[in-house]
Write a protein that holds these residues in place. Structure first.
Motif, PDB file in Angstrom:
ATOM      1  N   GLU A 127       0.838  -1.207   0.000  1.00 44.44           N
ATOM      2  CA  GLU A 127       0.000   0.000   0.000  1.00 44.44           C
ATOM      3  C   GLU A 127       0.871   1.255   0.000  1.00 44.44           C
ATOM      4  O   GLU A 127       0.626   2.194  -0.755  1.00 44.44           O
ATOM      5  CB  GLU A 127      -0.923   0.016   1.231  1.00 44.44           C
ATOM      6  N   MET A 128       1.889   1.248   0.858  1.00 45.29           N
ATOM      7  CA  MET A 128       2.754   2.416   0.955  1.00 45.29           C
ATOM      8  C   MET A 128       3.516   2.633  -0.345  1.00 45.29           C
ATOM      9  O   MET A 128       3.707   3.775  -0.756  1.00 45.29           O
ATOM     10  CB  MET A 128       3.712   2.249   2.138  1.00 45.29           C
ATOM     11  N   LEU A 129       3.913   1.557  -1.013  1.00 39.51           N
ATOM     12  CA  LEU A 129       4.619   1.690  -2.286  1.00 39.51           C
ATOM     13  C   LEU A 129       3.693   2.297  -3.348  1.00 39.51           C
ATOM     14  O   LEU A 129       4.123   3.151  -4.126  1.00 39.51           O
ATOM     15  CB  LEU A 129       5.157   0.332  -2.757  1.00 39.51           C
ATOM     16  N   GLU A 130       2.429   1.879  -3.354  1.00 37.14           N
ATOM     17  CA  GLU A 130       1.476   2.481  -4.300  1.00 37.14           C
ATOM     18  C   GLU A 130       1.344   3.975  -4.063  1.00 37.14           C
ATOM     19  O   GLU A 130       1.340   4.770  -5.002  1.00 37.14           O
ATOM     20  CB  GLU A 130       0.095   1.813  -4.180  1.00 37.14           C
ATOM     21  N   ILE A 131       1.237   4.372  -2.788  1.00 32.34           N
ATOM     22  CA  ILE A 131       1.133   5.794  -2.437  1.00 32.34           C
ATOM     23  C   ILE A 131       2.402   6.542  -2.856  1.00 32.34           C
ATOM     24  O   ILE A 131       2.341   7.596  -3.490  1.00 32.34           O
ATOM     25  CB  ILE A 131       0.902   5.976  -0.919  1.00 32.34           C
ATOM     26  N   MET A 132       3.562   5.994  -2.508  1.00 32.24           N
ATOM     27  CA  MET A 132       4.832   6.657  -2.842  1.00 32.24           C
ATOM     28  C   MET A 132       4.994   6.821  -4.353  1.00 32.24           C
ATOM     29  O   MET A 132       5.390   7.888  -4.825  1.00 32.24           O
ATOM     30  CB  MET A 132       6.029   5.876  -2.291  1.00 32.24           C
ATOM     31  N   LYS A 133       4.692   5.775  -5.108  1.00 29.60           N
ATOM     32  CA  LYS A 133       4.799   5.878  -6.573  1.00 29.60           C
ATOM     33  C   LYS A 133       3.879   6.975  -7.090  1.00 29.60           C
ATOM     34  O   LYS A 133       4.252   7.748  -7.970  1.00 29.60           O
ATOM     35  CB  LYS A 133       4.460   4.538  -7.230  1.00 29.60           C
ATOM     36  N   SER A 134       2.668   7.056  -6.519  1.00 30.77           N
ATOM     37  CA  SER A 134       1.710   8.069  -6.986  1.00 30.77           C
ATOM     38  C   SER A 134       2.202   9.478  -6.655  1.00 30.77           C
ATOM     39  O   SER A 134       1.996  10.411  -7.427  1.00 30.77           O
ATOM     40  CB  SER A 134       0.314   7.823  -6.400  1.00 30.77           C
ATOM     41  N   ILE A 135       2.875   9.625  -5.521  1.00 28.74           N
ATOM     42  CA  ILE A 135       3.418  10.937  -5.143  1.00 28.74           C
ATOM     43  C   ILE A 135       4.569  11.317  -6.077  1.00 28.74           C
ATOM     44  O   ILE A 135       4.649  12.450  -6.553  1.00 28.74           O
ATOM     45  CB  ILE A 135       3.859  10.950  -3.662  1.00 28.74           C
ATOM     46  N   TYR A 136       5.446  10.361  -6.350  1.00 27.97           N
ATOM     47  CA  TYR A 136       6.559  10.630  -7.274  1.00 27.97           C
ATOM     48  C   TYR A 136       6.032  10.953  -8.677  1.00 27.97           C
ATOM     49  O   TYR A 136       6.547  11.854  -9.339  1.00 27.97           O
ATOM     50  CB  TYR A 136       7.550   9.459  -7.299  1.00 27.97           C
ATOM     51  N   ASP A 137       4.994  10.230  -9.123  1.00 33.24           N
ATOM     52  CA  ASP A 137       4.379  10.527 -10.428  1.00 33.24           C
ATOM     53  C   ASP A 137       3.803  11.936 -10.441  1.00 33.24           C
ATOM     54  O   ASP A 137       3.916  12.663 -11.428  1.00 33.24           O
ATOM     55  CB  ASP A 137       3.248   9.533 -10.747  1.00 33.24           C
ATOM     56  N   ASP A 149      14.636   5.510 -10.190  1.00 34.70           N
ATOM     57  CA  ASP A 149      13.406   4.707 -10.210  1.00 34.70           C
ATOM     58  C   ASP A 149      13.206   3.947  -8.899  1.00 34.70           C
ATOM     59  O   ASP A 149      12.097   3.593  -8.543  1.00 34.70           O
ATOM     60  CB  ASP A 149      13.430   3.709 -11.379  1.00 34.70           C
ATOM     61  N   SER A 150      14.308   3.719  -8.182  1.00 35.73           N
ATOM     62  CA  SER A 150      14.221   2.972  -6.920  1.00 35.73           C
ATOM     63  C   SER A 150      13.802   3.864  -5.741  1.00 35.73           C
ATOM     64  O   SER A 150      13.588   3.369  -4.637  1.00 35.73           O
ATOM     65  CB  SER A 150      15.564   2.316  -6.617  1.00 35.73           C
ATOM     66  N   ALA A 151      13.692   5.172  -5.969  1.00 44.05           N
ATOM     67  CA  ALA A 151      13.409   6.115  -4.874  1.00 44.05           C
ATOM     68  C   ALA A 151      12.131   5.786  -4.092  1.00 44.05           C
ATOM     69  O   ALA A 151      12.162   5.793  -2.854  1.00 44.05           O
ATOM     70  CB  ALA A 151      13.374   7.546  -5.396  1.00 44.05           C
ATOM     71  N   PRO A 152      10.991   5.478  -4.762  1.00 44.24           N
ATOM     72  CA  PRO A 152       9.791   5.163  -3.972  1.00 44.24           C
ATOM     73  C   PRO A 152       9.986   3.954  -3.054  1.00 44.24           C
ATOM     74  O   PRO A 152       9.601   3.985  -1.881  1.00 44.24           O
ATOM     75  CB  PRO A 152       8.725   4.880  -5.033  1.00 44.24           C
ATOM     76  N   ALA A 153      10.616   2.897  -3.549  1.00 45.83           N
ATOM     77  CA  ALA A 153      10.844   1.693  -2.737  1.00 45.83           C
ATOM     78  C   ALA A 153      11.779   1.996  -1.565  1.00 45.83           C
ATOM     79  O   ALA A 153      11.565   1.505  -0.442  1.00 45.83           O
ATOM     80  CB  ALA A 153      11.409   0.565  -3.607  1.00 45.83           C
TER      81      ALA A 153
END
Length: 182
Positions: A127-137, A149-153
């Motif tokens: 869940e947190m990875l989905e949120i982080m990816k959406s914030i980076y996007d 690309d590894s920043a959200p993880a």
């Protein structure tokens, strides 16, 4: 023709907000503030309801350099307290009251609810990875310095190192609250 007339009739029905007194009791806004917020809401949303697509469109104007659609979806779900797929004035103003004038605990509960995508009471790494990816996007590719690309993880790993106090792979509201308050 009758079916078409019925659809037109349905689309013209206006959603009325809850009684002003109830909103005064539910929020930390004054009567004047509520009236002003309502005028603005009705100007942007004459029907009195905002669906997710409209919400995404409005939100995208704040971050023109990025893709806000996924984060706006999560945000819409957090504001849509009754889960009916539309934001009425009450949904909007109650959420706004927490974000602007709520206690630290209320704000953290709202944030936890945003991150707990399936609303099961736990934040998982997925869940947190989905949120982080959406914030980076949402922030877009034009951030400086540019992000790997590894920043959200990596962000998620740091979050869990701090938040997951008992190391069970999920973050409860108690862990979230305790860590944030420190």
């Amino acid at each position: 023709a009758d079916a078409g007339d019925a659809e037109v009739e349905l689309s013209t029905i206006r959603h009325q907000p809850e009684e002003l007194e109830q909103l005064l009791a539910q929020t930390k806004f004054t009567k004047k503030e509520l009236q002003s917020l309502y005028r603005g809401f009705k100007t942007e949303c004459p029907s009195g309801l905002v669906d997710e697509e409209t919400f995404k469109l409005i939100y995208s104007q704040f971050f023109p350099q990025g893709d806000t659609s996924t984060y706006a979806h999560f945000l819409f779900d957090a504001f849509d307290a009754d889960g009916n797929g539309a934001l009425c004035f009450q949904d909007f103003v109650v959420g706004l009251s927490v974000l602007l004038r709520g206690t630290v605990s209320q704000k953290l509960k709202w944030a936890f609810n945003l991150y707990d995508l399936n609303k099961d009471g736990y934040i998982t790494k997925e869940e947190m990875l989905e949120i982080m990816k959406s914030i980076y996007d949402m922030m877009g590719r034009c951030t400086h310095p540019s992000l790997r690309d590894s920043a959200p993880a990596e962000h998620v790993e740091l979050f869990f190192q701090k938040m997951d106090r008992n190391g069970d792979g999920v973050v409860t509201f108690e862990e979230f609250l305790e860590t944030c308050q420190k």
